[in-house]
Design an enzyme around this catalytic site. Sequence first.
Site, mmCIF file in Angstrom:
data_model
loop_
_atom_site.group_PDB
_atom_site.id
_atom_site.type_symbol
_atom_site.label_atom_id
_atom_site.label_comp_id
_atom_site.label_asym_id
_atom_site.label_seq_id
_atom_site.Cartn_x
_atom_site.Cartn_y
_atom_site.Cartn_z
ATOM 1 N N MET A 1 33.678 41.955 45.433
ATOM 2 C CA MET A 1 34.607 41.962 45.581
ATOM 3 C C MET A 1 34.532 42.538 47.269
ATOM 4 S SD MET A 1 35.411 41.996 42.302
ATOM 5 C CE MET A 1 36.412 42.444 40.338
ATOM 6 N N LYS B 1 49.686 31.944 40.130
ATOM 7 C CA LYS B 1 49.537 32.721 38.850
ATOM 8 C C LYS B 1 50.960 33.768 38.868
ATOM 9 C CE LYS B 1 48.225 36.043 37.162
ATOM 10 N NZ LYS B 1 48.753 36.712 36.818
ATOM 11 N N CYS C 1 46.302 40.486 35.598
ATOM 12 C CA CYS C 1 45.458 40.079 37.023
ATOM 13 C C CYS C 1 44.057 39.738 36.487
ATOM 14 C CB CYS C 1 44.657 41.784 37.604
ATOM 15 S SG CYS C 1 46.273 42.429 38.241
#
Length: 548
Positions: A303, A377, A455
Amino acid sequence: MPRIQLDYSIYLVTGRELLPPGKDYYESLEESLQGGVTLVQVREKNADTGEFIEVARRTKQICDKYNVPVLINDRIDVHLAVGTAGIHIGQTDCPLPLARQLIGPDAIIGLSVRNLNECKRAIEQKADYIGIGTVWRTESKDTKGRKCLGPDGTGEILDLLHDTGVQAVAIGGIHLPNLPQLLHGSISPKYSNSLDGIAIISDIVSSKNPRESASNLREIVDSFKRARKSLNQYQVKGGVFDSPFVIEHRNKNEFTNDYLIKRVEDLMNVLKDETPLINQLTNKVVMNDSANVTLAVGASPIMSTNPRDVYDLSPAIGACLINFGTIDDKEGMQVAGRQANVNKKPLIFDPVAVGATSFRRETAQELLAHWQPTVIKGNAAEIGAMAESSEVASRGVDAAGSGFKDPGSIVKQLAKKRAAIIVLTGPEDYISDGNLVIKLSNGSHYLEKITGSGCQAGTLIACFSAASKIDYLNKNNEELFENKSQLVQGDMLLGAIAGILVYTVASEIAAERSDVKGPGTFRSALIDELYNLTPETISQRAKIEIRY
Ligand SMILES: Cc1ncc(COP(=O)(O)OP(=O)(O)O)c(N)n1
Ligand SMILES: Cc1ncsc1CCOP(=O)(O)O
Protein backbone atom coordinates in the site's frame (compact mmCIF):
# COMPACT_ATOMS: atom_id res chain seq x y z
CA MET A 1 -0.83 19.64 -59.61
CA PRO A 2 -2.34 17.90 -56.57
CA ARG A 3 -0.91 18.81 -53.20
CA ILE A 4 1.81 16.44 -52.00
CA GLN A 5 0.86 13.87 -49.40
CA LEU A 6 2.83 14.38 -46.23
CA ASP A 7 3.81 11.77 -43.69
CA TYR A 8 2.92 13.40 -40.38
CA SER A 9 4.15 10.51 -38.19
CA ILE A 10 6.99 12.37 -36.47
CA TYR A 11 6.63 16.05 -37.14
CA LEU A 12 9.58 18.01 -35.75
CA VAL A 13 8.89 21.64 -34.89
CA THR A 14 12.22 23.39 -34.49
CA GLY A 15 13.28 25.35 -31.43
CA ARG A 16 16.88 26.51 -31.52
CA GLU A 17 16.61 28.08 -28.07
CA LEU A 18 15.98 24.63 -26.56
CA LEU A 19 19.11 22.90 -27.84
CA PRO A 20 21.35 21.37 -25.16
CA PRO A 21 24.48 23.47 -24.44
CA GLY A 22 27.07 23.00 -27.16
CA LYS A 23 24.75 21.25 -29.64
CA ASP A 24 24.65 22.76 -33.11
CA TYR A 25 21.18 23.22 -34.61
CA TYR A 26 21.99 21.75 -38.02
CA GLU A 27 23.80 18.79 -36.50
CA SER A 28 20.81 18.11 -34.22
CA LEU A 29 18.42 18.45 -37.17
CA GLU A 30 20.36 15.99 -39.32
CA GLU A 31 20.58 13.45 -36.51
CA SER A 32 16.84 13.69 -35.89
CA LEU A 33 16.18 13.09 -39.60
CA GLN A 34 18.38 10.01 -39.42
CA GLY A 35 16.31 8.87 -36.42
CA GLY A 36 13.09 9.00 -38.44
CA VAL A 37 11.58 12.50 -38.41
CA THR A 38 9.10 12.60 -41.32
CA LEU A 39 8.26 16.31 -41.51
CA VAL A 40 9.91 19.52 -40.26
CA GLN A 41 8.44 22.91 -39.39
CA VAL A 42 10.87 25.80 -39.03
CA ARG A 43 9.63 27.85 -36.09
CA GLU A 44 11.65 30.97 -35.30
CA LYS A 45 10.08 33.25 -32.74
CA ASN A 46 13.02 35.59 -32.19
CA ALA A 47 14.87 35.74 -35.51
CA ASP A 48 14.56 38.72 -37.84
CA THR A 49 13.46 38.09 -41.42
CA GLY A 50 16.92 37.68 -42.93
CA GLU A 51 18.00 35.21 -40.28
CA PHE A 52 14.71 33.28 -40.56
CA ILE A 53 15.16 32.93 -44.31
CA GLU A 54 18.73 31.73 -43.87
CA VAL A 55 17.80 29.14 -41.23
CA ALA A 56 14.88 27.94 -43.37
CA ARG A 57 17.07 27.70 -46.47
CA ARG A 58 19.74 25.61 -44.74
CA THR A 59 17.09 23.50 -43.00
CA LYS A 60 15.49 22.73 -46.36
CA GLN A 61 18.86 21.84 -47.86
CA ILE A 62 19.45 19.24 -45.13
CA CYS A 63 15.87 17.92 -45.21
CA ASP A 64 16.02 17.52 -49.01
CA LYS A 65 18.81 14.95 -48.54
CA TYR A 66 16.34 12.81 -46.57
CA ASN A 67 13.33 13.59 -48.76
CA VAL A 68 11.62 15.18 -45.79
CA PRO A 69 9.36 18.18 -46.58
CA VAL A 70 9.65 21.47 -44.70
CA LEU A 71 6.90 23.84 -43.59
CA ILE A 72 7.31 27.36 -42.23
CA ASN A 73 5.71 28.57 -39.02
CA ASP A 74 3.53 31.69 -39.53
CA ARG A 75 5.60 33.46 -42.21
CA ILE A 76 4.27 33.33 -45.75
CA ASP A 77 7.14 35.52 -46.99
CA VAL A 78 9.75 33.06 -45.68
CA HIS A 79 7.88 30.16 -47.28
CA LEU A 80 7.81 31.99 -50.62
CA ALA A 81 11.44 33.00 -50.36
CA VAL A 82 12.68 29.48 -49.66
CA GLY A 83 10.15 27.46 -51.65
CA THR A 84 9.09 25.09 -48.90
CA ALA A 85 6.14 22.68 -49.02
CA GLY A 86 3.87 25.06 -47.12
CA ILE A 87 3.10 26.85 -43.87
CA HIS A 88 1.67 26.31 -40.42
CA ILE A 89 -0.49 29.13 -39.05
CA GLY A 90 -2.24 29.76 -35.76
CA GLN A 91 -5.63 31.23 -34.94
CA THR A 92 -4.32 34.77 -34.67
CA ASP A 93 -2.07 34.64 -37.76
CA CYS A 94 -2.99 35.39 -41.38
CA PRO A 95 -6.54 34.04 -41.97
CA LEU A 96 -6.45 30.73 -43.82
CA PRO A 97 -8.47 31.80 -46.92
CA LEU A 98 -6.14 34.76 -47.41
CA ALA A 99 -3.06 32.58 -46.86
CA ARG A 100 -4.39 30.21 -49.53
CA GLN A 101 -4.79 33.09 -51.99
CA LEU A 102 -1.25 34.24 -51.28
CA ILE A 103 0.56 30.90 -51.47
CA GLY A 104 -1.50 29.24 -54.17
CA PRO A 105 -3.43 25.97 -54.43
CA ASP A 106 -0.51 23.53 -54.20
CA ALA A 107 1.13 24.51 -50.93
CA ILE A 108 0.23 22.78 -47.67
CA ILE A 109 -1.53 24.83 -45.00
CA GLY A 110 -1.75 23.57 -41.44
CA LEU A 111 -3.83 25.32 -38.80
CA SER A 112 -3.64 25.18 -34.99
CA VAL A 113 -6.89 24.04 -33.41
CA ARG A 114 -7.67 24.28 -29.71
CA ASN A 115 -11.34 23.31 -29.58
CA LEU A 116 -14.29 21.90 -31.55
CA ASN A 117 -15.33 25.25 -33.05
CA GLU A 118 -11.86 25.99 -34.35
CA CYS A 119 -11.77 22.51 -35.84
CA LYS A 120 -15.11 23.04 -37.63
CA ARG A 121 -13.76 26.27 -39.09
CA ALA A 122 -10.51 24.57 -40.15
CA ILE A 123 -12.58 22.01 -42.08
CA GLU A 124 -14.74 24.70 -43.70
CA GLN A 125 -11.64 26.64 -44.68
CA LYS A 126 -10.05 23.49 -46.10
CA ALA A 127 -6.93 23.24 -43.98
CA ASP A 128 -4.72 20.37 -45.15
CA TYR A 129 -4.04 19.36 -41.59
CA ILE A 130 -4.66 20.60 -38.08
CA GLY A 131 -2.30 20.79 -35.12
CA ILE A 132 -4.42 19.88 -32.09
CA GLY A 133 -3.19 21.26 -28.82
CA THR A 134 -2.01 21.77 -26.38
CA VAL A 135 -2.41 18.22 -25.22
CA TRP A 136 -0.38 18.58 -22.03
CA ARG A 137 1.43 21.41 -20.28
CA THR A 138 4.70 22.31 -21.94
CA GLU A 139 7.67 24.54 -21.25
CA SER A 140 8.16 25.21 -24.97
CA LYS A 141 5.29 27.65 -25.39
CA ASP A 142 3.45 30.01 -23.11
CA THR A 143 0.00 28.45 -22.76
CA LYS A 144 -0.85 30.04 -19.41
CA GLY A 145 -4.48 29.97 -18.44
CA ARG A 146 -5.35 27.61 -21.26
CA LYS A 147 -6.97 24.27 -20.59
CA CYS A 148 -4.96 21.29 -21.78
CA LEU A 149 -7.00 19.00 -24.00
CA GLY A 150 -5.57 15.67 -22.81
CA PRO A 151 -5.92 12.58 -24.99
CA ASP A 152 -9.72 12.49 -24.71
CA GLY A 153 -10.17 16.16 -25.66
CA THR A 154 -7.95 15.45 -28.65
CA GLY A 155 -10.14 12.46 -29.55
CA GLU A 156 -13.31 14.56 -29.52
CA ILE A 157 -11.74 16.86 -32.10
CA LEU A 158 -10.65 13.89 -34.21
CA ASP A 159 -14.28 12.76 -34.53
CA LEU A 160 -15.10 15.96 -36.44
CA LEU A 161 -12.51 15.09 -39.09
CA HIS A 162 -14.35 11.95 -40.15
CA ASP A 163 -14.56 11.69 -43.94
CA THR A 164 -13.10 15.18 -44.41
CA GLY A 165 -9.62 14.18 -45.57
CA VAL A 166 -8.12 16.69 -43.12
CA GLN A 167 -5.11 15.15 -41.40
CA ALA A 168 -4.27 15.71 -37.73
CA VAL A 169 -1.30 15.85 -35.44
CA ALA A 170 -1.29 16.53 -31.71
CA ILE A 171 1.12 18.94 -30.05
CA GLY A 172 2.20 19.97 -26.58
CA GLY A 173 4.01 18.09 -23.82
CA ILE A 174 4.37 14.88 -25.82
CA HIS A 175 7.25 12.69 -24.72
CA LEU A 176 8.17 9.04 -25.05
CA PRO A 177 6.51 7.84 -21.80
CA ASN A 178 3.14 9.48 -22.51
CA LEU A 179 3.04 8.77 -26.23
CA PRO A 180 1.24 5.39 -26.06
CA GLN A 181 -1.31 6.98 -23.72
CA LEU A 182 -1.91 9.77 -26.22
CA LEU A 183 -2.19 7.52 -29.26
CA HIS A 184 -4.65 5.11 -27.65
CA GLY A 185 -6.48 7.60 -25.46
CA SER A 186 -7.20 9.92 -28.39
CA ILE A 187 -8.89 7.35 -30.61
CA SER A 188 -12.13 9.19 -31.25
CA PRO A 189 -15.25 7.96 -29.42
CA LYS A 190 -17.65 7.99 -32.36
CA TYR A 191 -15.70 7.05 -35.47
CA SER A 192 -12.49 5.60 -34.00
CA ASN A 193 -10.36 8.10 -35.90
CA SER A 194 -6.78 8.29 -34.79
CA LEU A 195 -3.94 10.78 -35.06
CA ASP A 196 -1.82 10.88 -38.20
CA GLY A 197 1.19 11.90 -36.21
CA ILE A 198 2.67 13.89 -33.37
CA ALA A 199 4.34 17.31 -33.42
CA ILE A 200 7.31 17.55 -31.11
CA ILE A 201 9.73 20.24 -30.03
CA SER A 202 11.58 19.53 -26.79
CA ASP A 203 11.61 15.74 -26.74
CA ILE A 204 13.81 15.82 -29.83
CA VAL A 205 15.42 19.27 -29.82
CA SER A 206 16.49 19.25 -26.16
CA SER A 207 17.90 15.77 -26.45
CA LYS A 208 21.64 15.16 -26.44
CA ASN A 209 20.90 12.27 -28.79
CA PRO A 210 18.14 13.46 -31.17
CA ARG A 211 18.66 10.45 -33.44
CA GLU A 212 17.73 8.08 -30.64
CA SER A 213 14.88 10.29 -29.39
CA ALA A 214 13.32 10.52 -32.85
CA SER A 215 13.82 6.84 -33.50
CA ASN A 216 12.16 5.83 -30.20
CA LEU A 217 9.14 8.02 -30.96
CA ARG A 218 8.97 6.74 -34.52
CA GLU A 219 8.98 3.12 -33.40
CA ILE A 220 5.92 3.72 -31.20
CA VAL A 221 3.99 5.67 -33.84
CA ASP A 222 4.78 3.10 -36.52
CA SER A 223 3.73 0.15 -34.42
CA PHE A 224 0.54 1.95 -33.40
CA LYS A 225 -0.30 2.59 -37.05
CA ARG A 226 0.49 -1.01 -38.01
CA ALA A 227 -1.75 -2.32 -35.24
CA ARG A 228 -4.61 0.00 -36.25
CA LYS A 229 -4.34 -1.15 -39.83
CA SER A 230 -4.47 -4.82 -38.94
CA LEU A 231 -7.40 -4.22 -36.57
CA ASN A 232 -9.32 -2.45 -39.33
CA GLN A 233 -8.76 -5.35 -41.69
CA TYR A 234 -9.86 -7.78 -39.00
CA GLN A 235 -12.99 -5.77 -38.30
CA VAL A 236 -13.91 -5.63 -41.97
CA LYS A 237 -13.78 -9.44 -42.03
CA GLY A 238 -16.35 -9.56 -39.23
CA GLY A 239 -14.02 -10.16 -36.32
CA VAL A 240 -14.40 -8.77 -32.83
CA PHE A 241 -11.52 -7.10 -31.11
CA ASP A 242 -10.61 -5.72 -27.75
CA SER A 243 -10.72 -2.04 -26.97
CA PRO A 244 -8.39 0.10 -29.03
CA PHE A 245 -6.37 0.37 -25.86
CA VAL A 246 -5.70 -3.34 -25.43
CA ILE A 247 -5.04 -4.52 -28.91
CA GLU A 248 -5.56 -8.24 -29.14
CA HIS A 249 -7.66 -10.15 -31.62
CA ARG A 250 -10.57 -12.16 -30.32
CA ASN A 251 -12.48 -14.83 -32.14
CA LYS A 252 -16.22 -14.39 -31.72
CA ASN A 253 -17.04 -18.11 -31.97
CA GLU A 254 -14.56 -19.05 -29.27
CA PHE A 255 -15.53 -16.31 -26.86
CA THR A 256 -18.19 -18.26 -24.97
CA ASN A 257 -19.21 -18.65 -21.31
CA ASP A 258 -17.25 -21.91 -21.11
CA TYR A 259 -14.18 -20.24 -22.52
CA LEU A 260 -14.47 -17.42 -20.00
CA ILE A 261 -14.87 -19.78 -17.06
CA LYS A 262 -11.88 -21.81 -18.19
CA ARG A 263 -9.79 -18.65 -18.51
CA VAL A 264 -10.86 -17.41 -15.06
CA GLU A 265 -9.69 -20.76 -13.71
CA ASP A 266 -6.31 -20.28 -15.44
CA LEU A 267 -5.92 -16.87 -13.88
CA MET A 268 -6.83 -18.16 -10.39
CA ASN A 269 -3.93 -20.61 -10.74
CA VAL A 270 -1.58 -17.96 -12.08
CA LEU A 271 -2.21 -15.80 -9.01
CA LYS A 272 -1.45 -18.66 -6.63
CA ASP A 273 1.67 -19.69 -8.55
CA GLU A 274 3.13 -16.27 -9.20
CA THR A 275 1.95 -14.09 -6.29
CA PRO A 276 2.23 -10.74 -8.09
CA LEU A 277 2.73 -7.62 -6.03
CA ILE A 278 -0.26 -5.29 -6.28
CA ASN A 279 0.39 -1.69 -5.31
CA GLN A 280 -2.77 -0.06 -4.01
CA LEU A 281 -3.10 3.65 -3.46
CA THR A 282 -6.43 3.34 -1.80
CA ASN A 283 -8.48 5.01 0.88
CA LYS A 284 -7.98 4.70 4.61
CA VAL A 285 -11.42 3.18 5.18
CA VAL A 286 -10.76 0.00 3.22
CA MET A 287 -7.01 -0.44 3.33
CA ASN A 288 -6.96 -3.43 5.63
CA ASP A 289 -9.78 -5.32 3.92
CA SER A 290 -8.26 -4.64 0.50
CA ALA A 291 -4.92 -6.05 1.61
CA ASN A 292 -6.66 -9.13 2.97
CA VAL A 293 -8.68 -9.90 -0.16
CA THR A 294 -5.46 -9.53 -2.16
CA LEU A 295 -3.79 -12.16 0.00
CA ALA A 296 -6.86 -14.39 -0.11
CA VAL A 297 -6.68 -14.82 -3.89
CA GLY A 298 -2.94 -15.46 -3.85
CA ALA A 299 -1.51 -12.05 -4.74
CA SER A 300 0.62 -9.87 -2.51
CA PRO A 301 -0.52 -6.40 -1.39
CA ILE A 302 1.60 -3.32 -0.91
CA MET A 303 0.00 0.00 0.00
CA SER A 304 2.69 2.46 -1.03
CA THR A 305 1.74 6.08 -1.71
CA ASN A 306 4.93 8.12 -1.39
CA PRO A 307 5.89 9.46 -4.86
CA ARG A 308 9.51 8.33 -4.65
CA ASP A 309 8.56 4.96 -3.30
CA VAL A 310 5.88 4.25 -5.93
CA TYR A 311 8.34 5.29 -8.61
CA ASP A 312 10.95 2.82 -7.39
CA LEU A 313 8.40 0.06 -6.86
CA SER A 314 6.71 0.34 -10.23
CA PRO A 315 8.99 -1.96 -12.26
CA ALA A 316 8.45 -4.75 -9.70
CA ILE A 317 4.67 -4.70 -9.36
CA GLY A 318 2.10 -6.80 -11.22
CA ALA A 319 -0.53 -4.05 -11.30
CA CYS A 320 -1.40 -0.73 -9.71
CA LEU A 321 -4.74 0.35 -8.23
CA ILE A 322 -5.59 4.00 -7.77
CA ASN A 323 -8.67 4.45 -5.62
CA PHE A 324 -9.18 8.10 -4.73
CA GLY A 325 -11.72 7.60 -1.96
CA THR A 326 -9.93 9.93 0.45
CA ILE A 327 -7.60 11.70 -2.05
CA ASP A 328 -4.76 11.93 0.46
CA ASP A 329 -1.84 11.69 -1.87
CA LYS A 330 -2.49 13.19 -5.26
CA GLU A 331 1.17 13.48 -6.17
CA GLY A 332 1.73 9.81 -5.36
CA MET A 333 -1.25 8.95 -7.58
CA GLN A 334 0.15 11.00 -10.44
CA VAL A 335 3.53 9.33 -10.23
CA ALA A 336 2.16 5.82 -9.66
CA GLY A 337 -0.15 6.01 -12.65
CA ARG A 338 2.42 7.55 -14.95
CA GLN A 339 4.99 4.91 -13.97
CA ALA A 340 2.44 2.14 -14.46
CA ASN A 341 2.07 3.39 -18.05
CA VAL A 342 5.82 3.72 -18.52
CA ASN A 343 6.44 0.23 -17.16
CA LYS A 344 3.44 -1.20 -19.02
CA LYS A 345 1.57 -2.40 -15.93
CA PRO A 346 -2.22 -2.72 -15.71
CA LEU A 347 -3.57 0.42 -14.06
CA ILE A 348 -6.97 0.23 -12.38
CA PHE A 349 -8.76 3.47 -11.56
CA ASP A 350 -11.53 3.56 -8.98
CA PRO A 351 -12.84 7.16 -9.00
CA VAL A 352 -14.77 6.91 -5.73
CA ALA A 353 -17.65 9.41 -5.50
CA VAL A 354 -16.26 11.31 -8.49
CA GLY A 355 -19.61 12.97 -9.17
CA ALA A 356 -20.15 14.09 -5.58
CA THR A 357 -17.99 17.25 -5.55
CA SER A 358 -16.29 19.54 -8.03
CA PHE A 359 -12.98 18.84 -6.28
CA ARG A 360 -13.31 15.15 -7.08
CA ARG A 361 -14.31 15.82 -10.69
CA GLU A 362 -11.32 18.12 -11.18
CA THR A 363 -8.95 15.68 -9.49
CA ALA A 364 -10.14 12.86 -11.75
CA GLN A 365 -9.56 15.07 -14.79
CA GLU A 366 -6.12 16.02 -13.58
CA LEU A 367 -5.14 12.42 -12.93
CA LEU A 368 -6.47 11.27 -16.28
CA ALA A 369 -4.33 13.94 -17.93
CA HIS A 370 -1.31 12.28 -16.34
CA TRP A 371 -1.98 8.68 -17.20
CA GLN A 372 -4.14 6.22 -19.12
CA PRO A 373 -6.02 3.69 -17.00
CA THR A 374 -6.43 0.12 -18.20
CA VAL A 375 -9.68 -0.37 -16.30
CA ILE A 376 -12.07 2.16 -14.78
CA LYS A 377 -14.40 0.72 -12.17
CA GLY A 378 -17.29 2.44 -10.46
CA ASN A 379 -20.87 2.26 -9.25
CA ALA A 380 -23.68 3.80 -11.30
CA ALA A 381 -23.11 7.33 -9.96
CA GLU A 382 -19.37 7.17 -10.59
CA ILE A 383 -19.64 5.71 -14.07
CA GLY A 384 -22.45 8.21 -14.80
CA ALA A 385 -20.18 11.08 -13.76
CA MET A 386 -17.32 9.75 -15.87
CA ALA A 387 -19.70 9.44 -18.81
CA GLU A 388 -21.10 12.92 -18.10
CA SER A 389 -24.56 11.45 -17.77
CA SER A 390 -27.03 12.88 -15.27
CA GLU A 391 -29.20 9.76 -15.23
CA VAL A 392 -27.89 8.53 -11.86
CA ALA A 393 -27.07 10.91 -9.01
CA SER A 394 -24.58 10.26 -6.25
CA ARG A 395 -25.36 10.14 -2.57
CA GLY A 396 -21.94 10.43 -0.89
CA VAL A 397 -19.94 7.45 -2.09
CA ASP A 398 -23.09 5.57 -3.17
CA ALA A 399 -25.40 5.82 -6.15
CA ALA A 400 -28.94 7.07 -5.61
CA GLY A 401 -32.01 5.66 -7.37
CA SER A 402 -32.46 2.61 -9.51
CA GLY A 403 -29.59 2.91 -11.99
CA PHE A 404 -29.32 3.30 -15.76
CA LYS A 405 -32.05 2.34 -18.20
CA ASP A 406 -29.46 0.86 -20.53
CA PRO A 407 -26.30 0.13 -18.52
CA GLY A 408 -24.77 -1.87 -21.37
CA SER A 409 -24.66 1.04 -23.75
CA ILE A 410 -23.30 3.40 -21.04
CA VAL A 411 -20.31 1.14 -20.36
CA LYS A 412 -19.73 0.45 -24.03
CA GLN A 413 -19.69 4.12 -24.97
CA LEU A 414 -17.50 5.09 -22.06
CA ALA A 415 -15.05 2.28 -22.88
CA LYS A 416 -14.74 3.70 -26.37
CA LYS A 417 -14.40 7.27 -25.15
CA ARG A 418 -11.80 6.44 -22.52
CA ALA A 419 -10.07 3.65 -24.43
CA ALA A 420 -10.23 1.57 -21.28
CA ILE A 421 -12.18 -1.40 -19.94
CA ILE A 422 -15.19 -0.09 -18.02
CA VAL A 423 -16.68 -1.97 -15.07
CA LEU A 424 -20.03 -0.84 -13.70
CA THR A 425 -20.80 -2.52 -10.38
CA GLY A 426 -24.22 -3.00 -8.81
CA PRO A 427 -26.76 -5.79 -8.29
CA GLU A 428 -25.68 -6.77 -11.79
CA ASP A 429 -22.23 -5.93 -13.06
CA TYR A 430 -21.56 -4.71 -16.60
CA ILE A 431 -18.13 -4.82 -18.19
CA SER A 432 -17.17 -3.54 -21.61
CA ASP A 433 -14.12 -3.04 -23.77
CA GLY A 434 -16.03 -0.88 -26.23
CA ASN A 435 -17.06 -3.85 -28.39
CA LEU A 436 -18.57 -6.45 -26.12
CA VAL A 437 -20.67 -6.06 -23.01
CA ILE A 438 -20.47 -8.78 -20.38
CA LYS A 439 -23.23 -8.90 -17.81
CA LEU A 440 -22.45 -10.76 -14.58
CA SER A 441 -25.32 -11.50 -12.21
CA ASN A 442 -23.72 -13.06 -9.16
CA GLY A 443 -23.46 -11.44 -5.72
CA SER A 444 -25.08 -11.04 -2.35
CA HIS A 445 -27.17 -8.33 -0.76
CA TYR A 446 -24.60 -8.25 2.06
CA LEU A 447 -22.13 -6.56 -0.27
CA GLU A 448 -24.13 -3.38 0.17
CA LYS A 449 -24.03 -3.71 3.93
CA ILE A 450 -20.29 -3.71 4.40
CA THR A 451 -18.05 -0.77 3.73
CA GLY A 452 -15.64 -0.89 0.83
CA SER A 453 -17.10 -3.79 -1.17
CA GLY A 454 -16.69 -1.78 -4.38
CA CYS A 455 -13.11 -0.97 -3.39
CA GLN A 456 -12.39 -4.64 -2.80
CA ALA A 457 -13.81 -5.46 -6.22
CA GLY A 458 -11.35 -2.91 -7.67
CA THR A 459 -8.53 -4.60 -5.80
CA LEU A 460 -9.46 -7.99 -7.27
CA ILE A 461 -9.65 -6.53 -10.78
CA ALA A 462 -6.08 -5.30 -10.22
CA CYS A 463 -5.00 -8.77 -9.03
CA PHE A 464 -6.56 -10.57 -12.01
CA SER A 465 -5.33 -8.00 -14.52
CA ALA A 466 -1.83 -8.66 -13.23
CA ALA A 467 -2.51 -12.40 -13.63
CA SER A 468 -3.74 -11.88 -17.17
CA LYS A 469 -0.57 -10.06 -18.15
CA ILE A 470 1.61 -12.74 -16.54
CA ASP A 471 -0.43 -15.47 -18.24
CA TYR A 472 0.07 -13.81 -21.61
CA LEU A 473 3.80 -13.40 -21.15
CA ASN A 474 4.16 -17.00 -19.91
CA LYS A 475 2.23 -18.40 -22.87
CA ASN A 476 3.93 -16.26 -25.44
CA ASN A 477 7.29 -16.82 -23.85
CA GLU A 478 8.26 -13.23 -24.40
CA GLU A 479 9.20 -10.33 -22.24
CA LEU A 480 9.34 -7.82 -25.05
CA PHE A 481 6.48 -5.95 -26.60
CA GLU A 482 5.87 -6.80 -30.19
CA ASN A 483 3.70 -3.74 -30.44
CA LYS A 484 5.63 -0.92 -28.84
CA SER A 485 2.62 1.33 -28.67
CA GLN A 486 0.63 -1.09 -26.55
CA LEU A 487 0.29 -0.09 -22.92
CA VAL A 488 -0.34 -3.54 -21.48
CA GLN A 489 -0.15 -7.00 -22.91
CA GLY A 490 -2.66 -9.68 -21.97
CA ASP A 491 -6.42 -9.76 -22.01
CA MET A 492 -7.51 -6.96 -19.70
CA LEU A 493 -11.21 -7.56 -20.34
CA LEU A 494 -10.69 -11.03 -18.95
CA GLY A 495 -8.81 -9.63 -15.94
CA ALA A 496 -11.79 -7.41 -15.13
CA ILE A 497 -14.30 -10.23 -15.61
CA ALA A 498 -12.28 -12.60 -13.41
CA GLY A 499 -11.95 -10.03 -10.61
CA ILE A 500 -15.69 -9.39 -10.46
CA LEU A 501 -16.72 -13.01 -10.90
CA VAL A 502 -14.42 -14.32 -8.18
CA TYR A 503 -15.57 -11.60 -5.77
CA THR A 504 -19.29 -11.97 -6.36
CA VAL A 505 -19.33 -15.78 -6.38
CA ALA A 506 -17.34 -15.85 -3.11
CA SER A 507 -19.84 -13.38 -1.64
CA GLU A 508 -22.75 -15.70 -2.50
CA ILE A 509 -21.14 -18.64 -0.72
CA ALA A 510 -20.22 -16.52 2.28
CA ALA A 511 -23.78 -15.23 2.57
CA GLU A 512 -25.18 -18.77 2.53
CA ARG A 513 -23.05 -19.97 5.43
CA SER A 514 -24.94 -20.82 8.60
CA ASP A 515 -22.39 -18.98 10.75
CA VAL A 516 -23.01 -15.72 8.89
CA LYS A 517 -25.50 -13.76 10.95
CA GLY A 518 -25.04 -10.27 9.49
CA PRO A 519 -22.53 -7.89 7.89
CA GLY A 520 -19.84 -8.43 10.54
CA THR A 521 -19.62 -12.19 10.17
CA PHE A 522 -20.17 -11.87 6.40
CA ARG A 523 -17.10 -9.62 6.14
CA SER A 524 -14.74 -12.25 7.51
CA ALA A 525 -16.57 -15.15 5.84
CA LEU A 526 -16.04 -13.38 2.52
CA ILE A 527 -12.28 -13.38 2.98
CA ASP A 528 -12.39 -17.10 3.87
CA GLU A 529 -14.51 -17.94 0.83
CA LEU A 530 -12.22 -15.98 -1.48
CA TYR A 531 -9.36 -18.01 -0.05
CA ASN A 532 -11.18 -21.34 -0.46
CA LEU A 533 -12.83 -20.63 -3.81
CA THR A 534 -12.31 -23.35 -6.42
CA PRO A 535 -12.65 -23.16 -10.19
CA GLU A 536 -15.43 -25.81 -9.94
CA THR A 537 -17.52 -23.46 -7.79
CA ILE A 538 -17.01 -20.66 -10.29
CA SER A 539 -18.10 -22.99 -13.05
CA GLN A 540 -21.25 -24.11 -11.17
CA ARG A 541 -22.34 -20.64 -10.14
CA ALA A 542 -21.18 -18.15 -12.76
CA LYS A 543 -24.04 -16.20 -14.34
CA ILE A 544 -22.54 -14.71 -17.46
CA GLU A 545 -24.20 -13.09 -20.44
CA ILE A 546 -22.12 -11.99 -23.42
CA ARG A 547 -23.68 -9.27 -25.57
CA TYR A 548 -22.34 -8.06 -28.86
C1 LIG B 1 1.88 21.33 -35.84
C2 LIG B 1 1.69 22.55 -35.05
N1 LIG B 1 0.58 22.69 -34.32
C3 LIG B 1 0.39 23.81 -33.59
C4 LIG B 1 1.33 24.82 -33.60
C5 LIG B 1 1.12 26.08 -32.83
O1 LIG B 1 0.99 27.13 -33.75
P1 LIG B 1 0.49 28.59 -33.29
O2 LIG B 1 -0.82 28.40 -32.63
O3 LIG B 1 0.56 29.47 -34.45
O4 LIG B 1 1.56 29.01 -32.24
P2 LIG B 1 3.07 29.32 -32.56
O5 LIG B 1 3.73 28.09 -33.05
O6 LIG B 1 3.08 30.39 -33.59
O7 LIG B 1 3.62 29.75 -31.25
C6 LIG B 1 2.48 24.63 -34.37
N2 LIG B 1 3.43 25.57 -34.43
N3 LIG B 1 2.64 23.51 -35.09
C1 LIG C 1 4.28 25.26 -30.60
C2 LIG C 1 3.33 24.70 -29.67
N1 LIG C 1 2.02 24.91 -29.85
C3 LIG C 1 1.27 24.34 -28.94
S1 LIG C 1 2.20 23.51 -27.78
C4 LIG C 1 3.62 23.94 -28.58
C5 LIG C 1 4.96 23.54 -28.06
C6 LIG C 1 5.20 22.05 -28.12
O1 LIG C 1 6.49 21.78 -27.65
P1 LIG C 1 6.85 20.46 -26.84
O2 LIG C 1 6.85 19.33 -27.80
O3 LIG C 1 8.24 20.76 -26.32
O4 LIG C 1 5.88 20.35 -25.73
